[in-house]
Scaffold this active site. Structure first.
Site, PDB file in Angstrom:
ATOM      1  N   CYS A  24       1.231  -1.008  -0.129  1.00  0.00           N
ATOM      2  CA  CYS A  24      -0.051   0.261  -0.102  1.00  0.00           C
ATOM      3  C   CYS A  24       0.599   0.764  -0.026  1.00  0.00           C
ATOM      4  CB  CYS A  24      -0.972  -0.039   1.276  1.00  0.00           C
ATOM      5  SG  CYS A  24      -2.590   1.036   0.916  1.00  0.00           S
ATOM      6  N   HIS A  55      -2.829  -4.938   1.565  1.00  0.00           N
ATOM      7  CA  HIS A  55      -2.482  -5.858   2.647  1.00  0.00           C
ATOM      8  C   HIS A  55      -2.597  -6.908   3.109  1.00  0.00           C
ATOM      9  CE1 HIS A  55      -2.160  -1.161   4.335  1.00  0.00           C
ATOM     10  NE2 HIS A  55      -2.595  -1.283   3.541  1.00  0.00           N
ATOM     11  N   GLU A  68      -0.430  -8.490   5.520  1.00  0.00           N
ATOM     12  CA  GLU A  68      -0.120  -8.472   5.678  1.00  0.00           C
ATOM     13  C   GLU A  68      -1.187  -8.061   7.111  1.00  0.00           C
ATOM     14  OE1 GLU A  68       0.301  -6.138   4.937  1.00  0.00           O
ATOM     15  OE2 GLU A  68      -0.674  -3.932   5.925  1.00  0.00           O
TER      16      GLU A  68
HETATM   17  N1  GLN Z   1      -3.487   6.343   0.599  1.00  0.00           N
HETATM   18  C1  GLN Z   1      -1.915   6.397   1.235  1.00  0.00           C
HETATM   19  C2  GLN Z   1      -0.969   6.796   0.663  1.00  0.00           C
HETATM   20  O1  GLN Z   1      -1.217   7.710  -0.306  1.00  0.00           O
HETATM   21  C3  GLN Z   1      -2.462   4.461   1.875  1.00  0.00           C
HETATM   22  C4  GLN Z   1      -3.085   4.147   2.333  1.00  0.00           C
HETATM   23  C5  GLN Z   1      -2.170   2.778   3.108  1.00  0.00           C
HETATM   24  O2  GLN Z   1      -1.306   2.212   3.005  1.00  0.00           O
HETATM   25  N2  GLN Z   1      -3.339   1.790   3.784  1.00  0.00           N
HETATM   26  O3  GLN Z   1      -0.331   6.737   1.656  1.00  0.00           O
END
Ligand code: GLN
Length: 205
Positions: free
Chosen positions: A88, A182, A184
């Site tokens: 992410c 994610h 994890e």
């Molecule tokens: N929107 C977040 C970002 O720009 C990422 C979201 C996340 O890691 N769950 O870093």
């Protein structure tokens, strides 16, 4: 601690521990038998053979990495071939180009991709999906997306591991792995296993 790189035994891997879901990654890696270092300093980075970049807020992690003196060492290790898994926000940090980043936001780079932040729109804050990912095995991936990015351009040497419709959400390039979701938080261990396999490969040569 011997302070040096390990060449045998449990792999020693880091989780970048500036912000985000550090604990979840550390727990998965420990469950898979790795020795886990929470990385907040260049010395801690120097002691690991691979690095996980957690989910969280990529612009905050970027800013903190700069103020902790970690940005340059991370960029250098990545370009020297250190295996990494970014989930992410971590995927955003591994991307060579960020779309919809904050004005001063930088990534570490390494993955030849363009990644758009918050690509699934503000209405769809989070969702779960089962994704086919033949390269990861037969069982579908259980993927949780939270304000997730998506990969919008994939370089020639990047393998697409999973997509949601026409949006690419998991990629691999050499020893670098990135997921928009994610693993994890889902007991989805295959990406961490694959990351550790990359670490084993680079430490055995
Ligand atoms: N929107 C977040 C970002 O720009 C990422 C979201 C996340 O890691 N769950 O870093």
């Amino acid at each position: 601690m011997d302070g040096g790189r390990r060449t045998s035994g449990a792999p020693r891997v880091g989780v970048l521990a500036l912000q985000g879901d550090v604990r979840e990654h550390a727990a998965v890696l420990a469950a898979l038998g790795a020795q886990v270092v929470l990385v907040r300093s260049p010395a801690q980075l120097a002691a690991v053979d691979g690095l996980v970049l957690p989910g969280g807020e990529s612009s905050v992690i970027d800013k903190l990495a700069r103020s902790f003196g970690l940005r340059r060492p991370i960029v250098d290790r990545l370009s020297a071939g250190m295996p990494a898994l970014g989930t992410c926000a971590g995927l955003i940090l591994l991307a060579d180009r960020i779309l919809d980043g904050l004005p001063t936001q930088q990534s570490f780079g390494g993955l030849d991709v363009d990644v758009r932040r918050n690509a699934f729109g503000s209405q769809v804050d989070s969702f779960e999906a089962l994704l086919d990912a033949p390269a990861m095995g037969e069982a579908p991936l259980h993927a949780t997306f939270i304000r997730a990015p998506a990969v919008e351009r994939v370089g020639a040497s990047v393998e697409v591991l999973a997509s949601v419709g026409d949006r690419v959400v998991a990629v691999e390039q050499g020893a670098l792995l990135g997921t928009a979701f994610h693993p994890e938080v889902d007991g989805e261990l295959r990406f961490h296993r694959r990351f550790l396999a990359h670490v084993a490969r680079v430490t055995s040569v």
